[in-house]
Write an enzyme that holds these catalytic residues in place. Structure first.
Site, short mmCIF file in Angstrom:
data_model
loop_
_atom_site.label_atom_id
_atom_site.label_comp_id
_atom_site.label_asym_id
_atom_site.label_seq_id
_atom_site.Cartn_x
_atom_site.Cartn_y
_atom_site.Cartn_z
N ASP A 59 38.04 49.78 97.44
CA ASP A 59 39.88 49.15 97.64
C ASP A 59 40.42 47.78 96.78
O ASP A 59 40.11 47.17 96.37
CB ASP A 59 39.18 48.82 99.32
N SER A 109 45.76 49.88 103.12
CA SER A 109 45.56 50.59 103.09
C SER A 109 45.23 51.57 104.01
O SER A 109 45.05 52.26 103.37
CB SER A 109 43.87 49.97 102.72
N GLU A 329 33.27 53.21 101.28
CA GLU A 329 34.26 52.58 100.25
C GLU A 329 33.33 51.13 100.32
O GLU A 329 32.56 50.13 100.86
CB GLU A 329 35.31 52.39 101.72
#
Length: 518
Positions: A59, A109, A329
């Site tokens: 991320d 995101s 993630e």
């Protein structure tokens, strides 16, 4: 990790930077180039059906973050760093991904991960719904949800898993299993009255009420509070409770499924995996986001690393034997960048590197498609006026002398002060513990206040920024896609971000349901 890197940087600052260079020669550079060409010419596309797909998402991991992480990782071992290769940089195929949302040049995101999971680009702030949805408007989302790859995988009988160092209800993991007109609707306490009246469900409850296949098999991350009612005391922190106002204990609901287990510490996860007796694991290791990797060992109950969670997830999913889809993630790269804190951001990148390396050691790339990418980048730069080879990546810039050798003192800017290799276009600057208004009001003069005595390698240092904001922001440039395994060669140019879904779906041999509505 940070201590080791600081030691290496001390050596570099002392100008002992020739560790890697001693083995280099013009002949070796040429031979290495020829060897790389030979390997490239021998590559053959793998067009078999993928049994498994693993999607890693860093991320906020733009290309500048990848470069800085590469150097940071090498320097943590006492190397100069530039020559280092991260685990995902050894995958054979690389492409670029355009990250804009349908209504934003610089994305968030929610919209970017929704594109990767559904094959359809969408607006910012919404979760796996199309661009016809108005953010925050529950009614507008009805009939506009878009099926996700994880839902399709479950319907096809594959095992599925979700791993994140952020809250498991945060935007990136949420986009794998939920559909919402707002990424902020993580628990029912976050739902506006109008949304509740119109029948919209919060993200945490959507995970527990997931109706595809036999449900998600492995869920590991943070965000415990969103699964517990307000009257329930947190199992790790007795002074905290859940936040749900509907009275539902979603963890208890999970445990009602046969073969399911719940854990909230790294030790519990390790013990559970070693027993090998469970087919469904819910691990929620923090009330909110998990700890930064650089701080993880100092937590009262040590949380598992991203590598630990990845290894545990793969181990459980492999038991099913029918194949699996796993999303992993590294969620806190983004949050460290938002704080303008490069040291923690790069440590998070290094933790992702470990997770990818451990995954690659467990899978066969002949049958598993592995993708490493990012949802978006940050306004994070790595530069300096001809910083020397091996320059401490968290340190000041050292220029070469006229003869090409490093200077013994850091380079000074026009204001007579040193400056760092890493910086941010905007954000907190060096206001580590003061609010921006207080900092600017107390500043005796305008301009920078860093000196040669400032320790820019310490964990809590906030790199200088140009534009003062409460937090650093996302950026709009393309991010990289690294891939290996079946159909990885389909990543071959600059792609729209939603294309990643289409490659994964094709590799798994799933029927196209990209624009079907629920």
């Amino acid at each position: 990790m940070i201590k080791k890197c600081a030691l290496a940087m001390g050596l570099v600052a002392g100008l002992s930077i020739s560790m890697a260079a001693t083995a280099e020669s013009p002949e070796q550079w040429y031979a290495d180039g020829q060897a790389t060409l030979k390997a490239a010419l021998a590559m053959q596309p793998n067009t078999r059906r993928a049994k498994n797909v693993i999607l890693f998402v860093g991320d906020g991991m733009g290309i500048s973050t990848v470069t800085a992480t590469r150097i940071f990782d090498g320097q943590s071992r006492g190397e100069t760093g530039e020559e280092n290769r991260l685990a995902w940089e050894q995958l054979p195929y690389v492409a670029l991904s355009k990250t804009y949302n349908t209504n934003l040049q610089t994305p968030d995101s929610a919209g970017t991960m929704s594109a990767m999971m559904t094959g359809v680009k969408t607006d910012y702030g919404v979760i796996s719904v199309n661009q016809h949805v108005q953010k925050g408007n529950c009614n507008s989302s009805k009939g506009n949800a878009v099926v996700t790859l994880l839902e399709q995988a479950e319907d096809a009988g594959l095992a599925t898993g979700i791993v994140s160092t952020a809250r498991i209800t945060h935007a990136t993991p949420a986009a794998t299993y939920a559909h919402a007109a707002s990424r902020d609707w993580e628990s029912d306490a976050d739902l506006p009255a109008a949304a509740k009246a119109q029948g919209c469900k919060d993200i945490a409850s959507q995970l527990m009420d997931f109706s595809h296949g036999d449900g998600v098999d492995v869920v590991l991350g943070g965000g415990r509070r969103n699964f517990l009612p307000v009257q329930s005391v947190d199992p790790e922190y007795p002074d905290q409770t859940g936040v749900r106002t509907d009275g539902r204990d979603l963890i208890a609901q999970w445990l009602r499924t046969k073969g399911s287990a719940f854990v909230w510490s790294g030790e519990q996860l390790s013990d559970l995996v070693s027993q090998g007796k469970t087919s469904k694991i819910l691990g929620l290791f923090s009330p909110s986001h998990m700890a930064f990797d650089a701080d993880r060992m100092s937590e009262p109950h040590v949380e598992p690393s991203l590598g630990d969670m990845t290894e545990a997830a793969i181990g459980v999913l492999q038991q099913r034997g029918a194949g699996y889809f796993l999303m992993v993630e590294a969620g806190r790269i983004d949050l460290a960048h938002h704080a303008g804190n490069a040291a923690r951001a790069l440590a998070e990148g290094q933790a992702l590197n470990e997770a990818v390396a451990r995954a690659l050691a467990m899978v066969d790339l002949n049958e598993t498609l592995v993708i490493v990418t990012a949802d978006h980048s940050h306004v994070f730069t790595i530069g300096g006026n001809h910083a020397v080879r091996g320059n401490p990546v968290l340190g000041f810039v050292y220029e070469p002398n006229a003869d090409g050798r490093p200077r013994t003192e850091p380079t000074l800017a026009k204001d007579g002060r040193p400056y760092t290799v890493l910086g941010y276009n905007n954000g907190k600057g060096f206001a580590a513990r003061k609010g921006l208004a207080e900092r600017w009001a107390q500043a005796p003069t305008a301009g920078r206040h860093v000196t040669v005595k400032t320790d820019t390698t310490q964990l809590n240092y906030h790199q200088e920024s140009l534009v003062p904001l409460d937090y650093e922001t996302h950026a709009a440039e393309d991010v990289a896609i690294y891939a290996g395994g079946p159909w990885a060669h389909l990543f071959h140019q600059t792609h729209e971000q939603n294309y990643i879904y289409h490659v994964m779906r094709h590799a798994l041999g799933l029927d196209s349901q990209a624009v079907n509505k629920r």
